[in-house]
Design a protein around this motif. Sequence first.
Motif, mmCIF file in Angstrom:
data_model
loop_
_atom_site.group_PDB
_atom_site.id
_atom_site.type_symbol
_atom_site.label_atom_id
_atom_site.label_comp_id
_atom_site.label_asym_id
_atom_site.label_seq_id
_atom_site.Cartn_x
_atom_site.Cartn_y
_atom_site.Cartn_z
ATOM 1 N N LYS A 47 0.872 -1.174 0.000
ATOM 2 C CA LYS A 47 0.000 0.000 0.000
ATOM 3 C C LYS A 47 0.912 1.228 0.000
ATOM 4 C CE LYS A 47 -3.882 -0.703 2.662
ATOM 5 N NZ LYS A 47 -4.549 -1.120 3.915
ATOM 6 N N ILE A 48 1.170 1.697 -1.197
ATOM 7 C CA ILE A 48 2.163 2.770 -1.357
ATOM 8 C C ILE A 48 1.592 3.863 -2.262
ATOM 9 C CG2 ILE A 48 4.524 3.308 -2.086
ATOM 10 C CD1 ILE A 48 5.120 0.277 -1.821
ATOM 11 N N ILE A 49 1.734 5.098 -1.811
ATOM 12 C CA ILE A 49 1.328 6.216 -2.664
ATOM 13 C C ILE A 49 2.577 7.061 -2.920
ATOM 14 C CG2 ILE A 49 -0.304 8.109 -2.989
ATOM 15 C CD1 ILE A 49 -2.032 6.884 -0.797
ATOM 16 N N VAL A 50 2.893 7.229 -4.196
ATOM 17 C CA VAL A 50 4.139 7.921 -4.555
ATOM 18 C C VAL A 50 3.811 9.282 -5.143
ATOM 19 C CG1 VAL A 50 6.279 7.777 -5.874
ATOM 20 C CG2 VAL A 50 5.103 5.686 -5.189
ATOM 21 N N TYR A 51 4.526 10.276 -4.656
ATOM 22 C CA TYR A 51 4.460 11.600 -5.286
ATOM 23 C C TYR A 51 5.812 11.892 -5.915
ATOM 24 C CZ TYR A 51 4.458 16.588 -5.962
ATOM 25 O OH TYR A 51 4.573 17.824 -6.534
ATOM 26 N N GLU A 52 5.840 12.024 -7.226
ATOM 27 C CA GLU A 52 7.091 12.357 -7.917
ATOM 28 C C GLU A 52 7.007 13.831 -8.321
ATOM 29 O OE1 GLU A 52 10.206 10.991 -8.792
ATOM 30 O OE2 GLU A 52 10.305 13.084 -9.387
ATOM 31 N N PRO A 53 7.895 14.668 -7.759
ATOM 32 C CA PRO A 53 7.754 16.102 -8.022
ATOM 33 C C PRO A 53 8.197 16.530 -9.414
ATOM 34 C CG PRO A 53 9.664 15.696 -6.635
ATOM 35 C CD PRO A 53 8.987 14.382 -6.819
ATOM 36 N N TYR B 276 -0.046 3.701 -6.016
ATOM 37 C CA TYR B 276 -0.517 4.853 -6.788
ATOM 38 C C TYR B 276 0.652 5.776 -7.074
ATOM 39 C CZ TYR B 276 -4.978 3.321 -4.820
ATOM 40 O OH TYR B 276 -6.061 2.583 -4.440
ATOM 41 N N LEU B 277 0.612 6.398 -8.236
ATOM 42 C CA LEU B 277 1.680 7.319 -8.611
ATOM 43 C C LEU B 277 1.078 8.650 -9.061
ATOM 44 C CD1 LEU B 277 4.640 7.982 -9.439
ATOM 45 C CD2 LEU B 277 4.168 6.876 -11.623
ATOM 46 N N PHE B 278 1.654 9.738 -8.539
ATOM 47 C CA PHE B 278 1.156 11.069 -8.890
ATOM 48 C C PHE B 278 2.309 12.031 -9.139
ATOM 49 C CE2 PHE B 278 -1.944 9.009 -6.235
ATOM 50 C CZ PHE B 278 -3.089 9.146 -7.004
ATOM 51 N N CYS B 279 2.006 13.011 -9.991
ATOM 52 C CA CYS B 279 2.996 14.062 -10.223
ATOM 53 C C CYS B 279 2.369 15.405 -9.861
ATOM 54 C CB CYS B 279 3.412 14.056 -11.693
ATOM 55 S SG CYS B 279 5.186 14.164 -11.883
ATOM 56 N N ASP B 280 1.158 15.333 -9.354
ATOM 57 C CA ASP B 280 0.429 16.553 -9.026
ATOM 58 C C ASP B 280 0.032 16.462 -7.549
ATOM 59 O OD1 ASP B 280 -1.593 18.720 -9.318
ATOM 60 O OD2 ASP B 280 -2.962 17.045 -9.062
ATOM 61 N N MET B 281 0.433 17.478 -6.795
ATOM 62 C CA MET B 281 0.276 17.428 -5.341
ATOM 63 C C MET B 281 -1.197 17.282 -4.922
ATOM 64 S SD MET B 281 1.643 17.401 -2.380
ATOM 65 C CE MET B 281 3.317 17.972 -2.312
ATOM 66 N N ASN B 282 -2.077 17.964 -5.622
ATOM 67 C CA ASN B 282 -3.476 17.931 -5.191
ATOM 68 C C ASN B 282 -4.102 16.548 -5.363
ATOM 69 O OD1 ASN B 282 -3.776 20.597 -4.291
ATOM 70 N ND2 ASN B 282 -3.726 21.258 -6.417
ATOM 71 N N THR B 283 -3.853 15.933 -6.504
ATOM 72 C CA THR B 283 -4.448 14.598 -6.676
ATOM 73 C C THR B 283 -3.779 13.598 -5.744
ATOM 74 O OG1 THR B 283 -3.173 14.599 -8.715
ATOM 75 C CG2 THR B 283 -5.530 14.532 -8.956
#
Lengths: 200, 639
Positions: free
Chosen positions: B95-101, B125-132
């Motif tokens: 259970k990992i949520i990644v934020y790639e800036p 989950y992978l995101f490049c947008d802080m809000n999502t």
Amino acid sequence: MTDIYLDGTLLDYEDVDRDSTIGDLVQAVEKELKPMRSFVFELWVDGEKIEGWRDREIMDNSIYKYREIRLVTTTVDTIAMEGLNIVQEYINLIKRKISGVVKELRSGNIDVEKDISTIFEGLNEIVKTMNSLIEGGTRYGIKIFKENPAPYYAPILEYMEKLRNAFSCGDTVLMADLLEYELLAHLESMERRIFHSREF
Amino acid sequence: MNILEKNLKAIAKKNKELSERLKREDIKAVEIERTKSGDFTFRYRGRYFHSIYDPWKEIAIQTEEILSKDSDWVLLFGMGCAYLLRALVREGKKKIIVYEPSLEILKGVLENIDISDILSEDHVYLFCDMNTFINTVRTSTEGLDDLLTYQPLPYRVTFPEEVKEFLNKIQNVHIINMTGLVTEISSRFSWLSNYFSNLPFFQKYPPVDTLRGRFRDIPLIIVGAGPSLKKNAHLLRDIKGKALIIAAATAYRPLVRYGVVPDFVISAEKTDLPAYFTYGEEDRRIRLLLGEISHPNMFKRDTKGKFVYFNGFVELSIKQAKFWGSDYLALAGGSVTTTALDMGIMLGCNPIVFIGQDLAFGEGTTHADGCVYVDQNIVLDTKKNEVHIRERHIADTKSYTVSFKLLWLKGVNGRPVPSKYDWVTFHKWFEDYMRELNKEKASVKVINATEGGAYIEGMEHTTLKEVIDNFIVSSKPVEEIIQEAESSRPPIDYDGLSGSFNDMEKDIKRIQRLATDILKEARSMKRTVERKGMSLELQKNLARIKRLEERLFDKTRYVSFIWEALSEYTFELKKYLRDTIDDEEERFKKDIDTMVHSYTAIRDVCGKLVPLIDEGKDTIRRLKPVEGREYRKVALTGH
């Protein structure tokens, strides 16, 4: 009349004109000691150990002024051995520090500035001590190192420079790599090649 | 299919927007280098992000550190070449949520390294947008979960401000989730109970959507009770009749102090709020906008009028609002001013202007003068990041001290302002709402004219004076519009309501019977374990329980509000599931106890709901007009 001892034995000497200096005394004694690859190591005057006694201002002092002078000798081999021990201790310390710093950096701790300074100081001491040992060895014709360590200095200085650069631009991964895979490997290789016997 | 396409396909399943963004050709992918071990690394802004010798060796240290800490979720700042992500998944942390800036880093990595298998994991989950990213943290994790944040050193050094924002926002949403849990537990049954008590009022007062679209392009001022109200509330005196004014119940008395009587006062409190009213002629000049779950006494207040609104977070309302003639389910972010914003859009108002929406501590106070909180003494302990509030409720004689964790928001002046969990929750909701609104209805202008407190991304920020000068110019027929709506409420579908209550009652009774049967089996199992220990006999009980549970859960699909009533017990169950007991027999006994506890709760809640529904059915029968007569008289005595 001043009592003069050489390694605890009272010496019989003449200073009729009361114009002999400590320098004259040391020179005369070391002349006798040279065939035995020994030299004066410590000077005690009136019960006090004198630091930096080979300076001119000590050596030019007349002997007659003092109640007691003690000379302690050592052999070049003993000094070389001590020098080697120091170098080995420094190398071990630096290897430990390097492993510690690498672990810190790899696990995300950036607060390693103090340890990096210790590594830099240690490396400087190693180079300085090894240089002194080489000079002493040349003077007395002793081969202290299995292999001439001088060619190893340049890469050390180069790594230090690269580390400084990596540190200043915050490249912590490169710092860890330089320490772990280059400097540490270089020091270990140097140890293997320059020391006659090792107890690491 | 090349590596990038494969990766993008996996990303698109959970985050289509990111997948599309990465297809853009103007993103300059970072250059990926081979390491001496044959793996990958890269340099970004002059720094290496993975060892150029052996990246897996450094990852082993980081993985060990993460695994040594107990956590339900790992929130990673930075994916790099995905070594850490892969190592964690391999070790069972899924259970990992990644934020790639950086899109540049992400694109470079995705072009060269196939990570489609890890990205396809259910809870990666992978995101490049802080809000999502933050929204996913909010919706995927729970208040009870342990969240572990991890930021590899190169990312910390390269993105210090982003890391700060990442950590601050995670802390804030986690507190929001924890608060949500507490609200669920403490409020859900009261909300249900209030709903049933309020049935007669849903007939008497029109739903708020009778006003739908009637205020097209009329300015709306939404008044919160923040401390900054003192700076501009007086300006509202001159705009009465030129704009619609909706005040939060907490802001009503302070506004009256400034000589302003709002058009509407909005409230959805489950408890009665007698201290919020003046009991003077002002009360008879306002109308109340009341949530369906408000305390029944709020519907009995002597005011000029009332409108009812149904909330989208109440299962009963989702089922029944349409029968009451309402097809508007209000969105709510925990505060009535959030609901007022959503309502303002439905009413057609433009611009929508906030004042007193500080969402932060003022100088020594939490609310505007004239509010129900008096004799306040606020101590901000920035070292411990705590705030201690000593205050007295106006209706009380004693003072109380409450303490909260101090949270920080960006202020309207650009500097951080101290806040607390509930305000941060509202703030988050406003920003999310504004993001969607600006995408879908860019023509609606939302202005934060609060002269202090937190900056709300997506709203314009200015002073109330500027707003008045620019937008509030002529008189509007506010009163006429409201009166017209009051006299045109849509019809009520009494048969629909009766049918809905009948179905509910049938399902609830069935659930109650199934829960009782499960309890019998569970008790029989307990006796067997105590007599014979772990035996094969138990398998029969378990099979029967499984069958009963399947039927029970199937039934709850039709009366999902039962879970709202059971929220306290589901919380206990979650807590239990986190306990670890090694001994098998002990564990089994504890399982049975928990099962008994849970199904007792289900049976008892059903037992409480059946009379409520019965009463509801009865009320609808009484309310239903007799042929030839429009309405039957109903005594509004509450319950």
